[in-house]
Scaffold this motif. Sequence first.
Motif, PDB file in Angstrom:
ATOM      1  N   ILE A   1     -10.039 -79.203 -12.273  1.00 56.89           N
ATOM      2  CA  ILE A   1     -10.069 -77.944 -13.240  1.00 56.89           C
ATOM      3  C   ILE A   1     -10.005 -77.891 -14.692  1.00 56.89           C
ATOM      4  CG2 ILE A   1     -10.039 -75.413 -12.430  1.00 56.89           C
ATOM      5  CD1 ILE A   1      -9.295 -76.521  -9.446  1.00 56.89           C
ATOM      6  N   LEU A   2      -8.272 -77.456 -14.740  1.00 62.04           N
ATOM      7  CA  LEU A   2      -8.411 -77.370 -16.100  1.00 62.04           C
ATOM      8  C   LEU A   2      -8.621 -78.459 -17.285  1.00 62.04           C
ATOM      9  CD1 LEU A   2      -4.457 -77.456 -14.966  1.00 62.04           C
ATOM     10  CD2 LEU A   2      -5.551 -75.630 -16.415  1.00 62.04           C
ATOM     11  N   ARG A   3      -9.635 -79.263 -16.904  1.00 62.98           N
ATOM     12  CA  ARG A   3      -9.897 -80.285 -18.459  1.00 62.98           C
ATOM     13  C   ARG A   3     -10.974 -79.670 -17.639  1.00 62.98           C
ATOM     14  NH1 ARG A   3      -8.146 -85.593 -16.567  1.00 62.98           N
ATOM     15  NH2 ARG A   3      -6.367 -86.227 -17.275  1.00 62.98           N
ATOM     16  N   GLU A   4     -12.116 -79.727 -16.534  1.00 66.45           N
ATOM     17  CA  GLU A   4     -13.181 -78.641 -16.682  1.00 66.45           C
ATOM     18  C   GLU A   4     -13.539 -77.645 -17.263  1.00 66.45           C
ATOM     19  OE1 GLU A   4     -15.341 -81.751 -15.111  1.00 66.45           O
ATOM     20  OE2 GLU A   4     -16.872 -80.278 -15.085  1.00 66.45           O
ATOM     21  N   VAL A   5     -12.693 -77.002 -18.002  1.00 69.86           N
ATOM     22  CA  VAL A   5     -12.654 -75.429 -18.211  1.00 69.86           C
ATOM     23  C   VAL A   5     -13.204 -76.117 -19.641  1.00 69.86           C
ATOM     24  CG1 VAL A   5     -11.533 -73.727 -18.068  1.00 69.86           C
ATOM     25  CG2 VAL A   5     -11.821 -74.671 -15.905  1.00 69.86           C
ATOM     26  N   VAL A   6     -11.525 -76.584 -20.277  1.00 71.19           N
ATOM     27  CA  VAL A   6     -12.269 -77.074 -21.303  1.00 71.19           C
ATOM     28  C   VAL A   6     -12.960 -77.458 -21.999  1.00 71.19           C
ATOM     29  CG1 VAL A   6     -10.372 -78.230 -22.750  1.00 71.19           C
ATOM     30  CG2 VAL A   6      -9.540 -76.544 -21.654  1.00 71.19           C
ATOM     31  N   ALA A   7     -13.526 -77.711 -21.071  1.00 73.99           N
ATOM     32  CA  ALA A   7     -14.409 -78.807 -21.794  1.00 73.99           C
ATOM     33  C   ALA A   7     -16.341 -78.082 -21.905  1.00 73.99           C
ATOM     34  CB  ALA A   7     -14.830 -80.228 -20.724  1.00 73.99           C
ATOM     35  N   GLU A   8     -15.960 -77.115 -20.693  1.00 71.51           N
ATOM     36  CA  GLU A   8     -17.492 -76.433 -21.147  1.00 71.51           C
ATOM     37  C   GLU A   8     -16.983 -75.315 -21.015  1.00 71.51           C
ATOM     38  OE1 GLU A   8     -19.435 -76.456 -17.910  1.00 71.51           O
ATOM     39  OE2 GLU A   8     -19.982 -78.648 -17.744  1.00 71.51           O
ATOM     40  N   THR A   9     -15.959 -74.638 -21.727  1.00 72.33           N
ATOM     41  CA  THR A   9     -15.917 -72.784 -22.050  1.00 72.33           C
ATOM     42  C   THR A   9     -15.262 -73.121 -23.186  1.00 72.33           C
ATOM     43  OG1 THR A   9     -13.836 -72.656 -21.513  1.00 72.33           O
ATOM     44  CG2 THR A   9     -15.353 -71.888 -19.757  1.00 72.33           C
ATOM     45  N   GLU A  10     -15.570 -72.081 -24.298  1.00 71.54           N
ATOM     46  CA  GLU A  10     -15.255 -72.229 -25.393  1.00 71.54           C
ATOM     47  C   GLU A  10     -14.679 -71.080 -25.912  1.00 71.54           C
ATOM     48  OE1 GLU A  10     -18.823 -69.129 -27.599  1.00 71.54           O
ATOM     49  OE2 GLU A  10     -20.560 -70.706 -26.216  1.00 71.54           O
ATOM     50  N   LYS A  11     -13.578 -70.706 -25.759  1.00 70.50           N
ATOM     51  CA  LYS A  11     -12.005 -70.055 -25.741  1.00 70.50           C
ATOM     52  C   LYS A  11     -11.621 -69.547 -24.555  1.00 70.50           C
ATOM     53  CE  LYS A  11     -10.565 -67.464 -29.574  1.00 70.50           C
ATOM     54  NZ  LYS A  11     -10.150 -66.453 -30.455  1.00 70.50           N
ATOM     55  N   PRO A  12     -10.679 -71.321 -23.892  1.00 71.79           N
ATOM     56  CA  PRO A  12     -10.144 -71.058 -23.044  1.00 71.79           C
ATOM     57  C   PRO A  12      -8.275 -70.048 -22.900  1.00 71.79           C
ATOM     58  CG  PRO A  12     -10.311 -72.971 -23.340  1.00 71.79           C
ATOM     59  CD  PRO A  12     -10.980 -72.429 -24.672  1.00 71.79           C
ATOM     60  N   VAL A  13      -7.969 -69.486 -22.554  1.00 65.03           N
ATOM     61  CA  VAL A  13      -6.190 -69.053 -22.841  1.00 65.03           C
ATOM     62  C   VAL A  13      -5.308 -68.994 -21.183  1.00 65.03           C
ATOM     63  CG1 VAL A  13      -7.270 -66.476 -22.130  1.00 65.03           C
ATOM     64  CG2 VAL A  13      -4.985 -67.133 -23.012  1.00 65.03           C
ATOM     65  N   MET A  14      -4.583 -69.273 -20.926  1.00 65.76           N
ATOM     66  CA  MET A  14      -3.506 -69.313 -20.088  1.00 65.76           C
ATOM     67  C   MET A  14      -3.043 -67.613 -20.331  1.00 65.76           C
ATOM     68  SD  MET A  14      -1.498 -71.917 -18.239  1.00 65.76           S
ATOM     69  CE  MET A  14      -3.219 -73.672 -17.724  1.00 65.76           C
ATOM     70  N   LEU A  15      -3.066 -67.230 -19.016  1.00 67.12           N
ATOM     71  CA  LEU A  15      -2.775 -66.341 -18.841  1.00 67.12           C
ATOM     72  C   LEU A  15      -0.731 -66.583 -18.149  1.00 67.12           C
ATOM     73  CD1 LEU A  15      -3.926 -63.369 -17.720  1.00 67.12           C
ATOM     74  CD2 LEU A  15      -4.849 -64.602 -18.844  1.00 67.12           C
ATOM     75  N   TYR A  16       0.232 -66.694 -19.021  1.00 65.67           N
ATOM     76  CA  TYR A  16       1.238 -66.123 -18.656  1.00 65.67           C
ATOM     77  C   TYR A  16       2.283 -65.471 -18.306  1.00 65.67           C
ATOM     78  CZ  TYR A  16       5.811 -69.012 -19.639  1.00 65.67           C
ATOM     79  OH  TYR A  16       6.840 -69.837 -18.852  1.00 65.67           O
ATOM     80  N   SER A  17       2.851 -65.479 -16.889  1.00 66.77           N
ATOM     81  CA  SER A  17       3.478 -64.240 -16.693  1.00 66.77           C
ATOM     82  C   SER A  17       4.695 -64.823 -16.515  1.00 66.77           C
ATOM     83  CB  SER A  17       2.839 -63.933 -14.881  1.00 66.77           C
ATOM     84  OG  SER A  17       2.997 -64.662 -14.577  1.00 66.77           O
TER      85      SER A  17
END
Lengths: 553, 307
Positions: B25-41
């Motif tokens: 899932i993580l790789r798919e998002v990086v491949a398919e979106t322009e500017k991802p970010v990880m919410l880190y709580s």
Amino acid sequence: MATAFRSEDGADEARREVDAYIEASARKSLLRFITCGSVDDGKSTLIGRLLYDSRLLFEDQLAALESDSRRSGNVAEGLDLSLLVDGLAAEREQGITIDVAYRFFATGRRKFIVADTPGHEQYTRNMVTGASTADLAVILVDATKGVLTQTRRHSFLVHLLGIRNLVLAVNKMDLAGYDEAIFSSVVADYRRFAREAGIEGFTAIPMVGLTGDNVTSRSERMGWYDGPSLLEHLETVPAAPRALAAEPFRMAVQWVNRPSADFRGYAGRIASGRIRVGDEIAVLPAGRRSRVSRIVTFDGDLDQAKAGQSVTLTLADPVDCARGDLIAAPEGTPPAVQRIGATLVWMGEEALAPRRAYALKIGARTLNATVSRLRALVDVNSLDERPAATLALNDIGRVEIDLDRPIPGIPYAESRRLGGFILIDRLTHATVAAGLVEDFPLDSGRGDGAAEGAILWLAGDDRAERARRRAARSRAIGRTVAILDEATLAALNGDLGEADRGEKLRRVREVARLISGAGADVLIALDAAPEESRPGRRIEPGEPEEGEDIWVI
Amino acid sequence: MNAPAAFGQRSLTHLDELEAESIEILREVVAETEKPVMLYSVGKDSAVMLHLARKAFFPAPPPFPLLHVDTTWKFRDMYALRDRVARESGMELIVHRNPEAERLGINPFDDGPVHTDMWKTEGLKQALDLHGFDAAFGGARRDEEKSRAKERIFSFRSASHRWDPRNQRPELWSLYNARKGPKETIRVFPMSNWTELDVWQYIYAEGVPIVPLYLAAPRPTVERDGLLLMVDDERFRLRDGEVPVERSIRFRTLGCYPLTGAVESDAATLPEVIREMLVVSTSERQGRAIDRDGGASMERKKQEGYF
């Protein structure tokens, strides 16, 4: 100090216990299943019962359930277990399930992920969503109502999506007086339907979700039934019908990892088979060959990896390999195809527009696709197939799809991960269809004249006869076919001597491409294996398999 | 998961499968979106999610920044771990505090639900808009709460960050449709299929660094409205008659310290925590004041843009 020692002993003891627990837990397999059926068959209540009886509800959740049951429960007294799963406010108000809910529970033998899917026809797409990742389906039937349209629709869909473990849960037996005759008659009805639908087998269990009879424990009120309870069955049925690791290696490249000039890794999740360092691979659809030089993970390099793992491979040669390509075992590679025959489950609010370009996502590849032909609409109730001009929401159709680039042709029956696809509306970005690759029809040029015809190369002693038979069949369905044989070879190559066989074959191939470019199919009946081609398996539906010595160019 | 020598012979464990699915899932998002970010709580789920991201993109560092939507009211131990982890992972850490909330001095003692609304919900929307992120990873799991159980792994938000639970995209196989219109964003939950127990087992098996507050230790506490609260700094306002009492406590979930309930426990090591988990009788969200106002409370907050 004494307390510190005692606390360390306690920690050691906990470590030993937890290690033993994790060891035991690691041996547990995972079963993903769905529950489906018609409205009010008691699906949510059944799952609530599984969670409740597996003692997986926490005290605070139980307290909330008691108060919710008083507020909106549809049960006169006691707890409304369906409220445990109907999580959306709209669902609670209407007392129905709208969307798939995923629930988790475990027993001493297995871990379970259960998708509770909606019964209403308008939410069929949500039910298909739940089915796409399930290994088993529990089809609920209300004993007093018997097999309904939705029962048939859902059974057909889960079978279509490749689920081979089916449980027919004949629920609400309390309202049927716990009567064996009623149970048997429902089962007989379902068996008739199943046979027509091609469902090889199912397990029927009489039960009462409301009280838990035959759900988590054997019922004393149905002594005539000597089979397992639902939970016993779920714990013991084989989870994976197929050993994916034993199949040919295949991995779609999700992402190319290039942190520096001297590292280039291909990241993906292995769909089938296993891979070892040094193994030869092919990059499809182009067919370039290389070897695996490293299997890289955060925890160190591996010697081998197998189906289900997410890994990063590096290759020995600087071959061209990008996101969407398929890294596969070099033997028996699937053919590169640009037209697929498929079954579609239409999920868009807007009906299918033939000839319109949709985005098609398969594996890690997205391309442009048009539905070039609607072979038939499947009537889920009668299982009849009839002609249709379009597909509307929840329709199921058999279609042919043209792609703007070739892909490795892998049928859904061979791989759920690589043979399933989605169609995406390019304007609204909605997912409008789920698709299952069935076959690879010849690109016959039917429809728009731009499509190329297929080129099949038939070898073997009976090639001339087989070419005639195949041509006759193709012409019978309205195609234009040309045969190139020894006579053609002689006519084309009158100026060449005996030694120029390579040049002779080149001329034949060139002529074949010209004809195919004009939209006709070409059958080359020559006793020679063509170079730069691969065994082809693109046989039209209804046509007999003609043996291995056919090549698709 | 660490691979023993005989790995090829045995089948994948439940945790192996969950890990592989999350990485996909993580790789798919990086491949398919322009500017991802990880919410880190800084909580345990974030810790596992970050660990999974480091695995997914190894040997490269995860190709996106970490975003901490800060409320200024987290436990001190959380800030310490946050800064340490950002240093160690080689990732950029973006800390966003809603300037409006800061100016008004919004706090959990005076402002009740407005506190969560302004700092977390509004703060998150501001941060996403400010930086133009089109996809945000969150560590939420489907076993946490009923409306989460219905949410897709790729969950779409309108340009105004609203979630429409009645109109979710079908999500088939592992084919995620990440296409979206301008200004629309996706929340992605790579750990959707994990349970709380899976998370703890994974932290133990992988040695994932977590905030020490998850392990029992003597800490100053007061009992208030059925919650056991920790007096983490001098800003804690004691009511009349309240005197902090030292109790051996740990937390199952971490948020703003004046809103997060502890449990009394002697489980000072991870195995002891897991052992307690195996016999526990309350769910982890019980410690959160936010989930308790009305049956559909979480769903409503999510529709408004809460993570």
